[in-house]
Design a protein around this motif. Structure first.
Motif, PDB file in Angstrom:
ATOM      1  N   VAL A   1       0.774  -1.147  -0.177  1.00  0.00           N
ATOM      2  CA  VAL A   1      -0.106  -0.149  -0.179  1.00  0.00           C
ATOM      3  C   VAL A   1       0.744   1.160   0.001  1.00  0.00           C
ATOM      4  O   VAL A   1       0.688   2.454  -0.769  1.00  0.00           O
ATOM      5  N   PRO A   2       1.905   1.359   0.571  1.00  0.00           N
ATOM      6  CA  PRO A   2       2.847   2.711   0.694  1.00  0.00           C
ATOM      7  C   PRO A   2       3.402   2.860  -0.554  1.00  0.00           C
ATOM      8  O   PRO A   2       3.770   3.981  -0.832  1.00  0.00           O
ATOM      9  N   LEU A   3       3.519   1.818  -1.358  1.00  0.00           N
ATOM     10  CA  LEU A   3       4.385   1.972  -2.754  1.00  0.00           C
ATOM     11  C   LEU A   3       3.229   2.244  -3.944  1.00  0.00           C
ATOM     12  O   LEU A   3       3.667   2.534  -5.058  1.00  0.00           O
ATOM     13  N   ILE A   4       1.920   2.244  -3.735  1.00  0.00           N
ATOM     14  CA  ILE A   4       1.140   2.391  -4.837  1.00  0.00           C
ATOM     15  C   ILE A   4       0.520   3.813  -5.032  1.00  0.00           C
ATOM     16  O   ILE A   4       0.953   4.755  -3.891  1.00  0.00           O
ATOM     17  N   ASP A   5      -0.064   4.188  -5.961  1.00  0.00           N
ATOM     18  CA  ASP A   5      -0.598   5.540  -6.185  1.00  0.00           C
ATOM     19  C   ASP A   5      -1.071   6.107  -4.926  1.00  0.00           C
ATOM     20  O   ASP A   5      -2.095   5.612  -4.384  1.00  0.00           O
ATOM     21  N   GLU A   6      -1.159   7.441  -4.835  1.00  0.00           N
ATOM     22  CA  GLU A   6      -1.619   8.156  -3.738  1.00  0.00           C
ATOM     23  C   GLU A   6      -3.114   8.065  -3.607  1.00  0.00           C
ATOM     24  O   GLU A   6      -3.817   7.795  -2.511  1.00  0.00           O
ATOM     25  N   SER A   7      -3.984   8.051  -4.814  1.00  0.00           N
ATOM     26  CA  SER A   7      -5.057   8.123  -4.812  1.00  0.00           C
ATOM     27  C   SER A   7      -5.672   6.642  -4.397  1.00  0.00           C
ATOM     28  O   SER A   7      -6.801   6.578  -3.628  1.00  0.00           O
ATOM     29  N   VAL A   8      -5.107   5.573  -4.774  1.00  0.00           N
ATOM     30  CA  VAL A   8      -5.631   4.162  -4.745  1.00  0.00           C
ATOM     31  C   VAL A   8      -5.292   4.056  -2.816  1.00  0.00           C
ATOM     32  O   VAL A   8      -6.153   3.366  -2.035  1.00  0.00           O
ATOM     33  N   ARG A   9      -3.928   4.569  -2.748  1.00  0.00           N
ATOM     34  CA  ARG A   9      -3.635   4.244  -1.200  1.00  0.00           C
ATOM     35  C   ARG A   9      -4.934   5.124  -0.180  1.00  0.00           C
ATOM     36  O   ARG A   9      -5.092   4.309   0.781  1.00  0.00           O
ATOM     37  N   ARG A  10      -5.127   6.111  -0.588  1.00  0.00           N
ATOM     38  CA  ARG A  10      -6.179   6.949   0.293  1.00  0.00           C
ATOM     39  C   ARG A  10      -7.423   6.304   0.402  1.00  0.00           C
ATOM     40  O   ARG A  10      -7.979   6.185   1.327  1.00  0.00           O
ATOM     41  N   GLN A  11      -7.842   5.695  -0.838  1.00  0.00           N
ATOM     42  CA  GLN A  11      -9.208   5.009  -0.764  1.00  0.00           C
ATOM     43  C   GLN A  11      -9.062   3.721   0.105  1.00  0.00           C
ATOM     44  O   GLN A  11     -10.061   3.461   0.927  1.00  0.00           O
ATOM     45  N   TYR A  12      -8.082   3.133   0.048  1.00  0.00           N
ATOM     46  CA  TYR A  12      -7.553   1.795   0.792  1.00  0.00           C
ATOM     47  C   TYR A  12      -7.538   2.180   2.348  1.00  0.00           C
ATOM     48  O   TYR A  12      -8.192   1.666   3.099  1.00  0.00           O
ATOM     49  N   GLN A  13      -7.093   3.472   2.679  1.00  0.00           N
ATOM     50  CA  GLN A  13      -7.177   3.975   3.907  1.00  0.00           C
ATOM     51  C   GLN A  13      -8.293   4.418   4.811  1.00  0.00           C
ATOM     52  O   GLN A  13      -8.718   4.045   5.802  1.00  0.00           O
TER      53      GLN A  13
END
Length: 115
Positions: free
Chosen positions: A76-88
């Motif tokens: 998760v910390p290595l993927i795109d910011e928008s996907v990371r934010r959705q995951y969080q």
């Protein structure tokens, strides 16, 4: 100084690193949260091994079997910011932490809002 020492570096025939390609990796392996959710553990391992930004060690398969979130915590910390934010946001909601989920939504960048 002798100007001929600098002639090669200024007028050399080799292109600069910037001319060869982007300075930062443009490889975006996961374009959406739905795509992330479809990844199997094997897919996540393959993806981690492809990422230039991954420098760590992979957890043992037995550890992943006991705790499937281990790979997510690395990826998760290595993927795109928008996907990371959705995951969080989803993770916070699953934990019942709606205050954190709302705070994460408020911090969404204009780029993320446009997507």
């Amino acid at each position: 100084t002798n100007p001929t020492l600098f002639d090669g570096s200024i007028q050399g025939s080799q292109p600069s690193a910037a001319a060869n390609g982007p300075v930062f990796s443009t490889f975006n392996p996961v374009a959406s949260l739905d795509e992330f959710d479809t990844l199997s553990d094997d897919d996540k391992v393959r993806l981690l091994l492809k990422l230039e930004s991954f420098k760590g060690a992979l957890p043992r398969p037995r550890a992943v079997k006991n705790d499937p979130s281990l790979l997510d915590n690395i990826l998760v910390p290595l993927i795109d910011e928008s996907v990371r934010r959705q995951y969080q946001i989803r993770d916070a909601e699953r934990r019942g932490d709606f205050k954190e989920a709302n705070a994460l939504r408020e911090e969404i960048s204009p780029r993320q809002r446009a997507l």
